[in-house]
Design a protein around this motif. Structure first.
Motif, mmCIF file in Angstrom:
data_model
loop_
_atom_site.group_PDB
_atom_site.id
_atom_site.type_symbol
_atom_site.label_atom_id
_atom_site.label_comp_id
_atom_site.label_asym_id
_atom_site.label_seq_id
_atom_site.Cartn_x
_atom_site.Cartn_y
_atom_site.Cartn_z
ATOM 1 N N PRO A 65 -139.824 65.738 -119.607
ATOM 2 C CA PRO A 65 -139.948 67.164 -119.275
ATOM 3 C C PRO A 65 -140.893 67.379 -118.097
ATOM 4 O O PRO A 65 -141.955 66.756 -118.022
ATOM 5 N N LEU A 66 -140.493 68.256 -117.178
ATOM 6 C CA LEU A 66 -141.328 68.595 -116.024
ATOM 7 C C LEU A 66 -141.471 70.100 -115.895
ATOM 8 O O LEU A 66 -140.490 70.835 -116.005
ATOM 9 N N LEU A 67 -142.694 70.538 -115.639
ATOM 10 C CA LEU A 67 -143.015 71.922 -115.315
ATOM 11 C C LEU A 67 -143.577 71.900 -113.902
ATOM 12 O O LEU A 67 -144.643 71.344 -113.652
ATOM 13 N N LEU A 68 -142.831 72.471 -112.969
ATOM 14 C CA LEU A 68 -143.191 72.437 -111.550
ATOM 15 C C LEU A 68 -143.615 73.819 -111.077
ATOM 16 O O LEU A 68 -143.000 74.821 -111.453
ATOM 17 N N GLY A 69 -144.621 73.874 -110.230
ATOM 18 C CA GLY A 69 -145.057 75.140 -109.649
ATOM 19 C C GLY A 69 -146.469 75.034 -109.104
ATOM 20 O O GLY A 69 -147.099 73.983 -109.163
ATOM 21 N N GLN A 70 -146.951 76.147 -108.573
ATOM 22 C CA GLN A 70 -148.316 76.176 -108.037
ATOM 23 C C GLN A 70 -149.304 76.264 -109.192
ATOM 24 O O GLN A 70 -149.219 77.149 -110.031
ATOM 25 N N LYS A 126 -135.528 72.526 -122.989
ATOM 26 C CA LYS A 126 -135.205 72.244 -124.397
ATOM 27 C C LYS A 126 -136.478 72.197 -125.244
ATOM 28 O O LYS A 126 -136.529 72.737 -126.347
ATOM 29 N N MET A 127 -137.504 71.546 -124.727
ATOM 30 C CA MET A 127 -138.769 71.451 -125.456
ATOM 31 C C MET A 127 -139.391 72.834 -125.635
ATOM 32 O O MET A 127 -139.874 73.174 -126.719
#
Length: 124
Positions: free
Chosen positions: A27-32, A59-60
């Protein structure tokens, strides 16, 4: 918010993201990334410049919502999304480029290119 779709697509298809996500399995959460109240150990991804979740992170996140702050009512969905994923061991992924520039920027292009710190010393 402004999105250059082609740039976003190329970034998401890049070797860097493929490696970081283990081929989409991680799982990846991308952003500033911002620091909550200036606390460097309390990071979250700001919604102002947008953020991106890969399929595994989405999904998580859906699975955690019933137990992650189910009665929390506020407009800070960016903070809530980050907190829910962090409870599952997913930290925000740093998305600056090789020069240190932000790929997800909460400041509009007009402000970014015309900002004068002498006129607005307390802006940041």
């Amino acid at each position: 918010m402004y999105v250059l779709v082609e740039n976003l697509r190329l970034y998401l298809e890049s070797e860097e993201i493929a490696t970081a996500s283990n081929g989409g399995k991680q799982p990846l959460l991308l952003g500033q990334i911002f620091y909550q109240h200036g606390n460097r150990s309390a990071t979250y991804v700001t919604g102002g410049g947008g953020y991106t979740l890969n399929k595994a992170a989405l999904k998580m996140l859906v699975g955690t919502f019933p137990n992650c702050a189910p009665h929390d009512v506020n407009s800070g969905e960016d903070l809530l999304v980050t907190q829910c994923l962090k409870k599952e061991g997913i930290e925000p992924y740093w998305t600056t480029d090789e020069t240190g520039a932000e790929r997800y920027d909460h400041v509009s292009p007009e402000v970014e290119f015309n900002f004068d710190s002498k006129k607005n010393p307390l802006f940041w």
